[in-house]
Design a protein around this motif. Sequence first.
Motif, PDB file in Angstrom:
ATOM      1  N   ALA A   1      -4.449   2.499  -7.861  1.00  0.00           N
ATOM      2  CA  ALA A   1      -4.423   3.679  -8.732  1.00  0.00           C
ATOM      3  C   ALA A   1      -3.881   4.860  -7.942  1.00  0.00           C
ATOM      4  O   ALA A   1      -3.967   4.882  -6.720  1.00  0.00           O
ATOM      5  N   GLY A   2      -3.315   5.823  -8.629  1.00  0.00           N
ATOM      6  CA  GLY A   2      -2.931   7.039  -7.931  1.00  0.00           C
ATOM      7  C   GLY A   2      -1.703   7.703  -8.487  1.00  0.00           C
ATOM      8  O   GLY A   2      -1.156   7.312  -9.529  1.00  0.00           O
TER       9      GLY A   2
ATOM     10  N   ALA B   1     -10.898  -3.159  -2.818  1.00  0.00           N
ATOM     11  CA  ALA B   1     -10.134  -1.944  -2.515  1.00  0.00           C
ATOM     12  C   ALA B   1      -8.634  -2.179  -2.694  1.00  0.00           C
ATOM     13  O   ALA B   1      -7.921  -1.299  -3.174  1.00  0.00           O
ATOM     14  N   THR B   2      -8.167  -3.381  -2.322  1.00  0.00           N
ATOM     15  CA  THR B   2      -6.730  -3.614  -2.462  1.00  0.00           C
ATOM     16  C   THR B   2      -6.322  -3.613  -3.927  1.00  0.00           C
ATOM     17  O   THR B   2      -5.150  -3.437  -4.238  1.00  0.00           O
TER      18      THR B   2
ATOM     19  N   GLY C   1      -4.468   9.067 -12.478  1.00  0.00           N
ATOM     20  CA  GLY C   1      -4.416   8.555 -11.107  1.00  0.00           C
ATOM     21  C   GLY C   1      -5.791   8.225 -10.558  1.00  0.00           C
ATOM     22  O   GLY C   1      -5.928   7.794  -9.430  1.00  0.00           O
ATOM     23  N   GLN C   2      -6.823   8.432 -11.378  1.00  0.00           N
ATOM     24  CA  GLN C   2      -8.186   8.153 -10.930  1.00  0.00           C
ATOM     25  C   GLN C   2      -8.536   6.693 -11.198  1.00  0.00           C
ATOM     26  O   GLN C   2      -7.929   6.042 -12.045  1.00  0.00           O
ATOM     27  N   LYS C   3      -9.540   6.194 -10.467  1.00  0.00           N
ATOM     28  CA  LYS C   3     -10.112   4.897 -10.790  1.00  0.00           C
ATOM     29  C   LYS C   3     -11.566   5.147 -11.120  1.00  0.00           C
ATOM     30  O   LYS C   3     -12.323   5.629 -10.292  1.00  0.00           O
TER      31      LYS C   3
ATOM     32  N   ARG D   1       0.682  10.385  -1.175  1.00  0.00           N
ATOM     33  CA  ARG D   1      -0.133  10.480  -2.387  1.00  0.00           C
ATOM     34  C   ARG D   1      -0.338  11.927  -2.805  1.00  0.00           C
ATOM     35  O   ARG D   1      -0.408  12.824  -1.969  1.00  0.00           O
TER      36      ARG D   1
ATOM     37  N   PRO E   1      -5.076  13.533  -7.622  1.00  0.00           N
ATOM     38  CA  PRO E   1      -5.053  13.560  -9.093  1.00  0.00           C
ATOM     39  C   PRO E   1      -5.695  14.848  -9.617  1.00  0.00           C
ATOM     40  O   PRO E   1      -6.695  15.298  -9.083  1.00  0.00           O
TER      41      PRO E   1
ATOM     42  N   PRO F   1       0.819  -1.214   0.000  1.00  0.00           N
ATOM     43  CA  PRO F   1       0.000   0.000   0.000  1.00  0.00           C
ATOM     44  C   PRO F   1       0.855   1.267   0.000  1.00  0.00           C
ATOM     45  O   PRO F   1       1.893   1.326   0.668  1.00  0.00           O
ATOM     46  N   ALA F   2       0.401   2.267  -0.755  1.00  0.00           N
ATOM     47  CA  ALA F   2       1.089   3.552  -0.755  1.00  0.00           C
ATOM     48  C   ALA F   2       0.774   4.279   0.543  1.00  0.00           C
ATOM     49  O   ALA F   2      -0.322   4.167   1.075  1.00  0.00           O
TER      50      ALA F   2
ATOM     51  N   GLU G   1      -7.363   0.556  -5.190  1.00  0.00           N
ATOM     52  CA  GLU G   1      -6.563   1.576  -4.523  1.00  0.00           C
ATOM     53  C   GLU G   1      -5.127   1.633  -5.035  1.00  0.00           C
ATOM     54  O   GLU G   1      -4.334   2.467  -4.620  1.00  0.00           O
TER      55      GLU G   1
ATOM     56  N   THR H   1     -14.431   3.504  -5.900  1.00  0.00           N
ATOM     57  CA  THR H   1     -13.920   4.267  -7.034  1.00  0.00           C
ATOM     58  C   THR H   1     -14.335   5.727  -6.939  1.00  0.00           C
ATOM     59  O   THR H   1     -15.218   6.088  -6.176  1.00  0.00           O
ATOM     60  N   GLU H   2     -13.686   6.529  -7.760  1.00  0.00           N
ATOM     61  CA  GLU H   2     -13.976   7.962  -7.731  1.00  0.00           C
ATOM     62  C   GLU H   2     -14.982   8.292  -8.818  1.00  0.00           C
ATOM     63  O   GLU H   2     -14.678   8.990  -9.772  1.00  0.00           O
TER      64      GLU H   2
ATOM     65  N   ILE I   1       2.004   9.497  -6.876  1.00  0.00           N
ATOM     66  CA  ILE I   1       2.851   9.588  -5.694  1.00  0.00           C
ATOM     67  C   ILE I   1       3.677  10.856  -5.852  1.00  0.00           C
ATOM     68  O   ILE I   1       4.242  11.079  -6.930  1.00  0.00           O
TER      69      ILE I   1
END
Lengths: 584, 467
Positions: free
Chosen positions: B294-295, B288-289, B150-152, B127, B130, B121-122, B292, B329-330, B297
């Motif tokens: 996505a993103g 989620a694992t 970086g979006q999901k 983070r 985005p 995990p980040a 998540e 998700t976003e 850094i």
Amino acid sequence: MGRIWRVSGPVVIAEEMRGSQVYEVVDVGEERLTGEIIGLEQDKAVIQVYEDTVGLRVGEPVVGTGEILMCELGPGMVGNIYDGVQRSLVTMIEDVGDFLLRGIRTDALDRNKKWEFNPTVKAGDTVHEGDIIGTVPETGLIEHRIMVPIGRGGKILEIHKGRFTVLDTIAVLEENGDRKPLTLMQRWPARKPRLYKRRLDPVNLLVTGTRIIDYLFPLALGGKAAIPGGFGTGKTVALQQMARWSQTQLNIYVGCGERGNEMADVLHSFKKLRDPGTDRLLQEKEIFIANTSNMPVVAREISIFIGVTMAEYFRDMGYDVLLVADSTSRWAEAMREIGARLEETPGEEGFPTYLGSRLATFYERSGRVECMGLPERTGSATVIGSVSPPGADFSEPVTQSTLRIVDALYSLDVALANRRHFPTINWLQSYSLYSDSVGKWWKQEVNPEYHAVRDRALVTLQREAELEEIVRLVGPEALPENDRLLLLIARMIREDFLMQSAYHPVDTYTPPARGHLMLATIIRFGDVARELSEQGMLVSEISQLKIVPRISRMKDVPLEEFDKYIKDLWSDMEKALTTREGGM
Amino acid sequence: MEARQLFTRETKAISTARRSLLVIESIPGIRYNEIVEVQLGTGENRVGQVIEVGKTTTVVQVFGGVSEVDLLNSRVRYRGETLKLPVSPDILGRIFDGSGNPIDGGPSIVASAYHDINGVPANPASRMPPAEFIETGISVMDGLNVLVRGQKLPLFSGSGLPHNRIAAQIVRQAALKRKAEEFAIVFAAIGVSFDDAAYFIANLEETGALNRAVGFINTASSPVIERLSTPRLALTAAEYLAWERDMHVLVVLTDITNYCDALRELAAMRGEIPSRRGYPGYMYTDLATMYERAGRISGKEGSVTILPILTMPDDDITHPIPDLTGYITEGQIVLSRPLERKRIYPAIDVFLSLSRMMKEGIGEGNTREDHNNVFMQSYAMYAEGNYLREISTVIGSDALSDRDRIYLSAADRFEREFISQGEFERRTVEETLEIAWNIFSMIPREDLKLIQEKYIQKYLPKKGKAQ
């Protein structure tokens, strides 16, 4: 020292663990993962592990620390970002980089940083538990009051002004004939509520700056509230708004099993946004706990208790603290997962049967209290939890268990979200049991008309809902004039008062007095319009009056021009009545 | 998966073989979640994963199922490793199966490193929110539901709807505004038909994108358990390309519904207590694992953008799969069967779709100053038109006023001109906004309440000039 006997997901069973205690913190395996004992049977201990258990082997060591899970309390918390077990994520970036490796230890409070300590008592004084002995200016917004830890007290033999780290001796106490040092830092078990003298009724408004909450369904300092909502209803934005603008001295934001990008957004925005009261950066009055959905599940369970322990600690200094937890559903899911691994008999939808009581132990740590020790002071901890009901179905166990505990409900509505009405708090389903007690505050501090205006607005909205049913069947043309007028006023209440943009610099935060004037203006317009209607003006004409768009622009008028703007509106409305048209 | 072999221990003491699970005698040193080799009596080798270790017994889930396993002659070998993907720049242009073996006839990958497919995990504090607009060339997305780096952002579809064509169009056209960089594409086919997988690969080949793409294919006939590893392999490849090779990566995962059904099937085999509709209680966390990962850094050049595709059983958005996905998700892009019936492509439902990252990705510097106003006004106008459509079916169109009729035809034009576009048509965001402005010129000027006056003056086509 024990050995691993079985591994199943986040649950590890260790043998040869005689002498351990329940809730004792243990180091699991060669990588020394942090875990907590949640059950004992003969020589076996059931351990929930706060980190990923991949790669553990039978026979690896399990070492008890002899302590239950403690929260470190002292200067250095404000502005910090913690994971679920209070490891500083900021320190972790420096130590191991951008990704969370296992078995990493970081201190919650920086051990090297020196703080300016100013004593408020002197050598020779006798102090008791909870007494404030000095202060540390932690940020521009928070004066950290150093208290004698619970269970301690005695005569002060020495106390020093100066710069200290959290572990340096700042004072020496004579306790039972011994010399014992005091430090800036103290520790408290996260699962245990902190002590206070007595509880007080929550009677003061917690100003959130969100109009529908402050005015229609007010929350009291020391209260407890829940925000359930399906996805896309703006739950997180609503919570962030509260964490941003609430007029409390300290806010704690617990991101529990939620999105990483959203957490990043919160963290970055607090570095830029300013507190409306003091114009200081919001970061200076905020503590973050970030346990995103891809971080270890079990740490969600404890993160909420770490957060609420911090809230109580600042409450004990005499502050008003707000704790926002997003989302309690993810927290409940963590309990469900552990329960399933332990093969407990499940309750509804697989959740453990103790779901309700565990939720209560969290929400019940809110409250307004008279704090321990001297000087005499009161503090409050307010708790708001979001709930994410599957399929936006509120009959599910987490929502229902929560509703039995909280005293205010802000119910988010998918239909409003689809109409892009934000915040999506449904005015027919939401309630607040604080409206009477806090109503007194409104009357005294803002305006004696509060109850009258609020009740008029609620009745209008209720009647609108009934009329809408009829409109759906027969069309709006079939309604009599007075009902049409009511629909017009209800629409104005909805669009010009309840709708509020989180992204508009002025609209995002409304102080109570301004909120009252806005709603009172709409209600007054309703009275004026009724008289005009009785004099024969059609509702279709009334809705075209120039004053209508002027009322809808109220929410964007900057603070310094607002009073004049409203005054002009009112005098134009009076004129309209006498001349039948006037400036309207 | 020819990983280095550290030490090998094996056992023949298998006590149970049922569905995909083996219960075997424990051997000291076996690790939780490690990968084991199962050698059948026939000499065939399969891969399995340890899902529970105990002092006396260990439970292994076998990739490929336990058919032909016999309790006498089969043996289980421990290697001391968890499931890893060999990574190197050479993975670009290659296609693998759900265990990470090449299936394109090419040589195996000479790995520069092995990465755990579960990722790490980040740190939330590392983070970056985005904020960079991705131009997909599709008006409904670029105008109303903006995708950012970086979006999901998932596609919620139904069976028979053109989600594959839309996803393929996004993959073909996605580019960053005003920058020439191209996306690397990572594609995971999870339990889809062979034809669907072939469609994507052909699409990548035709556009010449295959040399900057990596595919992981688990078709409907491949082992169910590999449906769980396929997306994770893809995301591991994506993270490698983003965080170590500084690339902007677009990950397409199709179909998440098959993934979740596999998760349910395997959970049921383990005898776990089911939650809603039989899916396991940890499905939110499990999804989620993946999502998540996505993103962006801070301090790193690359990014991971995820476009999961799922088919909603019976078009039900409250079904656990879309529901839990939507919580993580976003936003979501929801396909509409009524629009599809009107033969409108892409059939995207404007009211149910949402991009939570839109605010950050639009406006001056990103797209254009009037973008947010145009978005709000389009939405309001189309909503009004739709409302009137419903009303007119009840009370008849004769009862509508002239103003109402204008809104009805504006809604029609919005569907035909703005939403609808060619499968190979790539519109710039300016073109998308122009179409909206053209339609705005139909409705009364005083109704443009959601647009600032200065933009109306600047962008509204003058009367007579509008088409």
